[in-house]
Design a protein around this motif. Structure first.
Motif, PDB file in Angstrom:
ATOM      1  N   SER A 251       0.833  -1.206   0.000  1.00 34.60           N
ATOM      2  CA  SER A 251       0.000   0.000   0.000  1.00 34.60           C
ATOM      3  C   SER A 251       0.865   1.252   0.000  1.00 34.60           C
ATOM      4  N   HIS A 255       0.968   4.241  -2.859  1.00 35.64           N
ATOM      5  CA  HIS A 255       0.828   5.678  -2.590  1.00 35.64           C
ATOM      6  C   HIS A 255       2.077   6.440  -3.005  1.00 35.64           C
ATOM      7  N   PHE A 263       4.536  10.996   0.241  1.00 36.45           N
ATOM      8  CA  PHE A 263       4.704   9.740   0.980  1.00 36.45           C
ATOM      9  C   PHE A 263       6.159   9.310   1.157  1.00 36.45           C
ATOM     10  N   LEU A 321      -2.740   6.184   4.857  1.00 39.07           N
ATOM     11  CA  LEU A 321      -2.746   5.073   3.902  1.00 39.07           C
ATOM     12  C   LEU A 321      -4.049   4.281   3.921  1.00 39.07           C
TER      13      LEU A 321
END
Length: 364
Positions: A251, A255, A263, A321
């Motif tokens: 994940s 991102h 991120f 997230l």
């Protein structure tokens, strides 16, 4: 199971993409390898040879799932050349000397592998002339441990008592230096690299046979009907099934690929606070799941130091997230013991059973 990471999102992100995975022959790396293969990624692994034929990498027929390079992280030229030759879209760096007690026996090697090895990975990233999203896995033990009840947040002080913990804290300082010096988000349009760090708690799951780890020690004893010997019954850890952080890493990579400027940070992955259990509680859950067994406490005064209390604050990954742990502690242990029962009674079906566990976890 509540995790908000969507299976189809992960397929859309990784299917047909090139993923360079260090540590693919290890326990966590083999679960990552199998998961990435189910998502349709093209994978190149870089790691040391496995220790036994029962290692998960062999059981899932890992050599068929990737281009497997057996080499050392400390081989700078080999590692850099393998990264550059593959031209990856993603890099997940899991390879490490991961054992606290072993780090007391080989402290210098632990620092070489965990710090210099990470530098070698990032040097390979530096040589890439293309966009690449890089997720570097460290540990929950990077924090300077005050043995307090408060969960550690990503901006808390780093440190380490034992060589393993200290080596991982050093690796984080190195990552931060490389990110500021060579992969600064202000210059993203020039280097095209997103660099994130993932800190995971104590992971458990099928296929771990490591020395001096709780679940492997439990299972080895249960399989031969011996009492389980535990060293630190009151030590509290953020236990989680290995698939929890793996989905978290994937994940984070997703991102990072979509929004690298936002991120390129550090993130904790751990269980809910109520699922940070003591060693004794975990052992009893495992005995209950297995259906038999007993344990005894080993009182050795000359044991090397290990942290007594450690919890992670996961509010950041929840909010940024949409990552939430799926399983409670009792489910985590049951899921793990189910794998070892399958291994004992139906070893020829281990590959299929591992696939079943991954898909059921991702799709629930």
């Amino acid at each position: 199971m509540e995790n908000m990471v969507n299976f189809q999102q992960l397929v859309n992100t990784y299917k047909g993409k090139k993923v360079f995975l260090t540590g693919h022959t290890g326990f966590k790396g083999a679960w990552m390898l199998k998961t990435l293969s189910l998502l349709g990624a093209e994978i190149k692994g870089y790691a040391l040879e496995t220790q036994t034929q029962n290692d998960l990498f062999h059981l899932i027929e890992g050599k068929k799932l990737c281009q497997s390079v057996i080499a050392d992280l400390r081989d700078k030229e080999r590692l850099e050349s393998e990264i550059v030759a593959f031209q990856p879209d993603f890099i997940f760096h899991l390879a490490a000397q991961p054992l606290v007690r072993l780090s007391y026996e080989i402290p210098a090697e632990t620092f070489e592998v965990n710090v210099i090895g990470t530098a070698n990975v990032l040097n390979g990233v530096k040589r890439l002339q293309k966009k690449c999203s890089v997720v570097l896995i460290t540990t929950d033990k990077v924090y300077y441990n005050n043995e307090w009840i408060y969960p550690y947040r990503e901006n808390d002080r780093l440190g380490g008592y034992d060589p393993y913990s200290a080596s991982k804290a050093c690796a984080e300082l190195l990552i931060d230096s490389y990110r500021n010096s060579f992969f600064n988000v202000k210059d993203y349009d020039k280097h095209l690299k997103g660099i994130a760090v993932a800190r995971a708690g104590n992971v458990i799951g099928g296929g771990d046979w490591s020395k001096d780890r709780l679940i492997p020690d439990i299972v080895r004893s249960l399989m031969i009907n011996n009492p389980i010997v535990i060293r630190n019954p009151n030590a509290v850890r953020p236990w989680q099934h290995v698939l929890e952080p793996i989905v978290g890493y994937l994940s984070l990579g997703m991102h990072l690929e979509n929004e690298p400027l936002n991120f390129s940070q550090a993130y904790n992955f751990g269980p809910q606070s109520e699922d940070a259990l003591s060693v004794a509680e975990m052992v009893q859950l495992a005995i209950d799941s297995w259906g038999s067994g007993e344990y005894q406490i080993e009182n050795e005064s000359n044991q090397p130091h290990e942290a007594g209390l450690l919890k992670l604050d996961i509010s950041k990954v929840k909010s940024e997230l949409n990552w939430i742990p799926k399983m409670k502690a009792i489910e985590t242990v049951q899921f793990t013991i189910d794998w070892y029962k399958n291994f004992k009674y139906d070893i020829l079906n281990v590959n299929d059973f591992t696939t079943h566990q991954i898909l059921s976890f991702l799709n629930d």
